[in-house]
Design a protein around this motif. Structure first.
Motif, PDB file in Angstrom:
ATOM      1  N   PRO A  63       0.809  -1.219   0.000  1.00  0.00           N
ATOM      2  CA  PRO A  63       0.000   0.000   0.000  1.00  0.00           C
ATOM      3  C   PRO A  63       0.846   1.274   0.000  1.00  0.00           C
ATOM      4  O   PRO A  63       2.080   1.223  -0.072  1.00  0.00           O
ATOM      5  N   GLU A  64       0.165   2.414   0.126  1.00  0.00           N
ATOM      6  CA  GLU A  64       0.797   3.717  -0.051  1.00  0.00           C
ATOM      7  C   GLU A  64       1.959   3.977   0.891  1.00  0.00           C
ATOM      8  O   GLU A  64       2.891   4.691   0.548  1.00  0.00           O
ATOM      9  N   ASN A  65       1.916   3.413   2.085  1.00  0.00           N
ATOM     10  CA  ASN A  65       2.980   3.661   3.065  1.00  0.00           C
ATOM     11  C   ASN A  65       4.108   2.636   2.994  1.00  0.00           C
ATOM     12  O   ASN A  65       4.937   2.543   3.893  1.00  0.00           O
ATOM     13  N   SER A  66       4.153   1.845   1.931  1.00  0.00           N
ATOM     14  CA  SER A  66       5.159   0.783   1.825  1.00  0.00           C
ATOM     15  C   SER A  66       6.549   1.353   1.555  1.00  0.00           C
ATOM     16  O   SER A  66       6.697   2.476   1.071  1.00  0.00           O
ATOM     17  N   ILE A  67       7.556   0.560   1.877  1.00  0.00           N
ATOM     18  CA  ILE A  67       8.944   0.943   1.602  1.00  0.00           C
ATOM     19  C   ILE A  67       9.569  -0.082   0.664  1.00  0.00           C
ATOM     20  O   ILE A  67       9.213  -1.262   0.679  1.00  0.00           O
ATOM     21  N   THR A  68      10.502   0.389  -0.161  1.00  0.00           N
ATOM     22  CA  THR A  68      11.140  -0.495  -1.148  1.00  0.00           C
ATOM     23  C   THR A  68      11.940  -1.589  -0.463  1.00  0.00           C
ATOM     24  O   THR A  68      12.084  -2.694  -1.000  1.00  0.00           O
ATOM     25  N   GLY A 112      21.428   2.917   2.883  1.00  0.00           N
ATOM     26  CA  GLY A 112      20.749   2.763   4.167  1.00  0.00           C
ATOM     27  C   GLY A 112      19.325   3.271   4.181  1.00  0.00           C
ATOM     28  O   GLY A 112      18.568   2.982   5.118  1.00  0.00           O
ATOM     29  N   SER A 113      18.899   4.027   3.142  1.00  0.00           N
ATOM     30  CA  SER A 113      17.533   4.532   3.113  1.00  0.00           C
ATOM     31  C   SER A 113      16.560   3.384   2.872  1.00  0.00           C
ATOM     32  O   SER A 113      16.807   2.515   2.029  1.00  0.00           O
ATOM     33  N   PRO A 114      15.421   3.358   3.585  1.00  0.00           N
ATOM     34  CA  PRO A 114      14.422   2.298   3.346  1.00  0.00           C
ATOM     35  C   PRO A 114      13.804   2.385   1.949  1.00  0.00           C
ATOM     36  O   PRO A 114      13.202   1.425   1.483  1.00  0.00           O
ATOM     37  N   GLN A 115      13.961   3.541   1.282  1.00  0.00           N
ATOM     38  CA  GLN A 115      13.425   3.700  -0.070  1.00  0.00           C
ATOM     39  C   GLN A 115      14.507   3.563  -1.137  1.00  0.00           C
ATOM     40  O   GLN A 115      14.288   3.927  -2.289  1.00  0.00           O
ATOM     41  N   ARG A 116      15.671   3.026  -0.767  1.00  0.00           N
ATOM     42  CA  ARG A 116      16.701   2.738  -1.766  1.00  0.00           C
ATOM     43  C   ARG A 116      16.137   1.716  -2.743  1.00  0.00           C
ATOM     44  O   ARG A 116      15.496   0.736  -2.360  1.00  0.00           O
ATOM     45  N   GLY A 117      16.372   1.929  -4.063  1.00  0.00           N
ATOM     46  CA  GLY A 117      15.696   1.154  -5.089  1.00  0.00           C
ATOM     47  C   GLY A 117      16.165  -0.284  -5.247  1.00  0.00           C
ATOM     48  O   GLY A 117      17.193  -0.706  -4.699  1.00  0.00           O
ATOM     49  N   ILE A 118      15.396  -1.034  -6.026  1.00  0.00           N
ATOM     50  CA  ILE A 118      15.687  -2.446  -6.277  1.00  0.00           C
ATOM     51  C   ILE A 118      17.035  -2.618  -6.959  1.00  0.00           C
ATOM     52  O   ILE A 118      17.806  -3.530  -6.622  1.00  0.00           O
ATOM     53  N   ILE A 119      17.355  -1.745  -7.933  1.00  0.00           N
ATOM     54  CA  ILE A 119      18.606  -1.910  -8.681  1.00  0.00           C
ATOM     55  C   ILE A 119      19.832  -1.741  -7.780  1.00  0.00           C
ATOM     56  O   ILE A 119      20.682  -2.639  -7.722  1.00  0.00           O
ATOM     57  N   PRO A 120      19.986  -0.633  -7.036  1.00  0.00           N
ATOM     58  CA  PRO A 120      21.163  -0.534  -6.165  1.00  0.00           C
ATOM     59  C   PRO A 120      21.194  -1.590  -5.064  1.00  0.00           C
ATOM     60  O   PRO A 120      22.271  -2.042  -4.654  1.00  0.00           O
ATOM     61  N   ARG A 121      20.028  -2.010  -4.579  1.00  0.00           N
ATOM     62  CA  ARG A 121      20.010  -3.084  -3.574  1.00  0.00           C
ATOM     63  C   ARG A 121      20.522  -4.395  -4.170  1.00  0.00           C
ATOM     64  O   ARG A 121      21.174  -5.194  -3.484  1.00  0.00           O
ATOM     65  N   SER A 122      20.223  -4.618  -5.440  1.00  0.00           N
ATOM     66  CA  SER A 122      20.725  -5.825  -6.112  1.00  0.00           C
ATOM     67  C   SER A 122      22.253  -5.802  -6.196  1.00  0.00           C
ATOM     68  O   SER A 122      22.909  -6.836  -6.003  1.00  0.00           O
ATOM     69  N   PHE A 123      22.817  -4.628  -6.491  1.00  0.00           N
ATOM     70  CA  PHE A 123      24.281  -4.499  -6.526  1.00  0.00           C
ATOM     71  C   PHE A 123      24.865  -4.927  -5.177  1.00  0.00           C
ATOM     72  O   PHE A 123      25.811  -5.731  -5.112  1.00  0.00           O
ATOM     73  N   GLU A 124      24.325  -4.346  -4.112  1.00  0.00           N
ATOM     74  CA  GLU A 124      24.836  -4.636  -2.771  1.00  0.00           C
ATOM     75  C   GLU A 124      24.705  -6.119  -2.439  1.00  0.00           C
ATOM     76  O   GLU A 124      25.627  -6.724  -1.862  1.00  0.00           O
ATOM     77  N   HIS A 125      23.591  -6.692  -2.792  1.00  0.00           N
ATOM     78  CA  HIS A 125      23.319  -8.099  -2.507  1.00  0.00           C
ATOM     79  C   HIS A 125      24.347  -9.007  -3.204  1.00  0.00           C
ATOM     80  O   HIS A 125      24.947  -9.896  -2.582  1.00  0.00           O
ATOM     81  N   ILE A 126      24.579  -8.766  -4.480  1.00  0.00           N
ATOM     82  CA  ILE A 126      25.486  -9.617  -5.258  1.00  0.00           C
ATOM     83  C   ILE A 126      26.908  -9.539  -4.720  1.00  0.00           C
ATOM     84  O   ILE A 126      27.579 -10.570  -4.520  1.00  0.00           O
ATOM     85  N   PHE A 127      27.401  -8.334  -4.449  1.00  0.00           N
ATOM     86  CA  PHE A 127      28.788  -8.222  -3.993  1.00  0.00           C
ATOM     87  C   PHE A 127      28.965  -8.657  -2.546  1.00  0.00           C
ATOM     88  O   PHE A 127      30.014  -9.187  -2.178  1.00  0.00           O
ATOM     89  N   GLU A 128      27.936  -8.486  -1.730  1.00  0.00           N
ATOM     90  CA  GLU A 128      28.026  -8.978  -0.358  1.00  0.00           C
ATOM     91  C   GLU A 128      28.072 -10.501  -0.345  1.00  0.00           C
ATOM     92  O   GLU A 128      28.867 -11.112   0.377  1.00  0.00           O
ATOM     93  N   ALA A 129      27.226 -11.133  -1.167  1.00  0.00           N
ATOM     94  CA  ALA A 129      27.193 -12.596  -1.225  1.00  0.00           C
ATOM     95  C   ALA A 129      28.498 -13.156  -1.777  1.00  0.00           C
ATOM     96  O   ALA A 129      29.039 -14.149  -1.272  1.00  0.00           O
TER      97      ALA A 129
END
Length: 395
Positions: A63-68, A112-129
């Motif tokens: 819903p409207e108050n959701s975070i990415t 660190g922002s809760p609204q950081r997008g899917i694409i940059p989060r994917s970068f972080e996920h891949i390199f952390e793993a």
């Protein structure tokens, strides 16, 4: 290749953004409600007060108050994990102009922002793993393209206005000739590529969105992993591919008042989205012998993501305002059809053209040359071997 799965459906989630300034100025009423327990979306038609709200059920609703951050954790994280196992995966955002597709995909550019997008989060996920995967060599490369007025352009190439050709190969499938690929060794490399590409994207102002994307964009990350098997002692290569797709928004000329170049752009956008809808309809129909992938560049590039060897997630972005009832209903119907598409993803093992294998063969060749030259220059041998090995991202 690993044995093919029996198939899995495309996952579809829906995100509703808050009212924007334009809608508040128009004193729009909210017609969308969501039940996060049953994953239902209810859409009310204020002009037909005697009929009940239309109901749709999806894999998840936000819903409207959701975070990415929640969207990523719930729905995207498992897909990226599968890429690190050697699967192909696609995340694509669909919806009306100005409904938050780019915001969901790219988001707030603050770590660190809760609204950081899917694409940059994917970068972080891949390199952390990859940083904690002991004994595995990684090669990570990225490309960024857009489809503008049915022309494919390399957003990271020397000439971003040059139109690239779509080709088809018996082994590689559909690919883009002369598309540039860039090696990435950390998150910052990927973010620099994304920022560079975003600056080169075709955008323009419409009445619905002052920074409207006038093109479809696809950011692709190729992850090749080389590890030694405990069973046979040999090195095995797996290759995962992640497509992150930000579709241009569907729109009606009567609302945007588009003219000239903007109108031509909108016409091309709507035609390609219509072609995508036709592909989705043909895939879920069950009786169609022909799937019209070739009707647009977009559908050809997404061919493997819709009915092919890919795990796919569709993010449908909608507005809560009654002024957008027709567009919201269209998006929900579109998304509702898409969830019935079945894909058959499998792990990509030992691809013939794996870049890591090419580099490893070059290292072995250089080692043999040095050994053949004798022991006259052991210092150079050590230095050169280490230099060649550094072509890999050793994590």
């Amino acid at each position: 290749m690993a044995a093919s799965n029996t198939g899995e459906t495309v996952r579809v989630i829906v995100r509703c953004r808050p009212m924007n300034q334009r809608e508040n100025d128009l004193q729009s009423q909210t017609i969308v409600s969501m039940d996060t327990q049953t994953n239902q979306v209810m859409l009310e038609n204020l002009e037909q007060t005697n009929e009940p709200p239309k109901q749709f059920t999806f894999d998840a609703v936000y819903p409207e108050n959701s975070i990415t951050e929640s969207i990523y954790t719930d729905s995207v994280f498992p897909l990226v994990e599968s890429v690190l196992e050697g699967y192909n995966a696609t995340v694509f955002a669909y919806g009306q102009t100005g409904c938050g597709k780019s915001y969901t995909m790219q988001g707030v550019n603050t770590p660190g922002s809760p609204q950081r997008g899917i694409i940059p989060r994917s970068f972080e996920h891949i390199f952390e793993a990859s940083s904690v995967a002991a004994g595995t060599k990684y090669l990570i490369r990225a490309s960024y393209l857009e489809i503008y007025n049915e022309s494919i352009r390399d957003l990271l190439g020397k000439d971003i206005k040059a139109a690239l050709d779509l080709k088809e190969h018996t082994d590689k499938g559909v690919y883009i000739q002369n598309l540039t690929w860039h090696q990435c060794t950390n998150v910052e490399d990927c973010e620099r590529l994304m920022d560079k590409g975003n600056k080169n994207r075709a955008t323009g102002a419409t009445l619905m969105n002052k920074d409207s994307s006038r093109s479809h964009s696809i950011f692709t990350i190729l992850t090749e992993m080389c590890s030694r098997s405990e069973v046979d002692g040999k090195e095995h290569i797996r290759a995962g591919k992640l497509n992150l797709v930000d579709l241009a928004g569907s729109e009606r000329q009567s609302k945007t008042h588009a003219e000239g170049e903007r109108l031509r752009e909108a016409t091309r956008i709507n035609l390609s989205l219509s072609a995508l809808g036709n592909v989705i309809s043909a895939l879920v129909d069950g009786r169609s012998k022909h799937i019209p992938y070739r009707d647009s560049k977009l559908t050809r590039l997404l061919q493997d993501s819709l009915g092919g060897n890919t795990k796919t997630l569709m993010v449908a972005a909608i507005s809560p305002a009654h002024d957008n009832y027709e567009e919201t209903l269209s998006t929900l119907r579109y998304a509702n059809r898409a969830k019935n598409i079945k894909n058959k993803p499998h792990i990509n093992e030992d691809p013939r053209d794996a870049q890591m294998r090419v580099l490893q063969e070059e290292i072995n060749r250089l080692k043999q040359e040095l050994l053949g030259a004798g022991n006259t220059n052991r210092g150079n041998q050590s230095s050169l071997t280490d230099g060649q090995v550094s072509l890999f991202v050793l994590l």
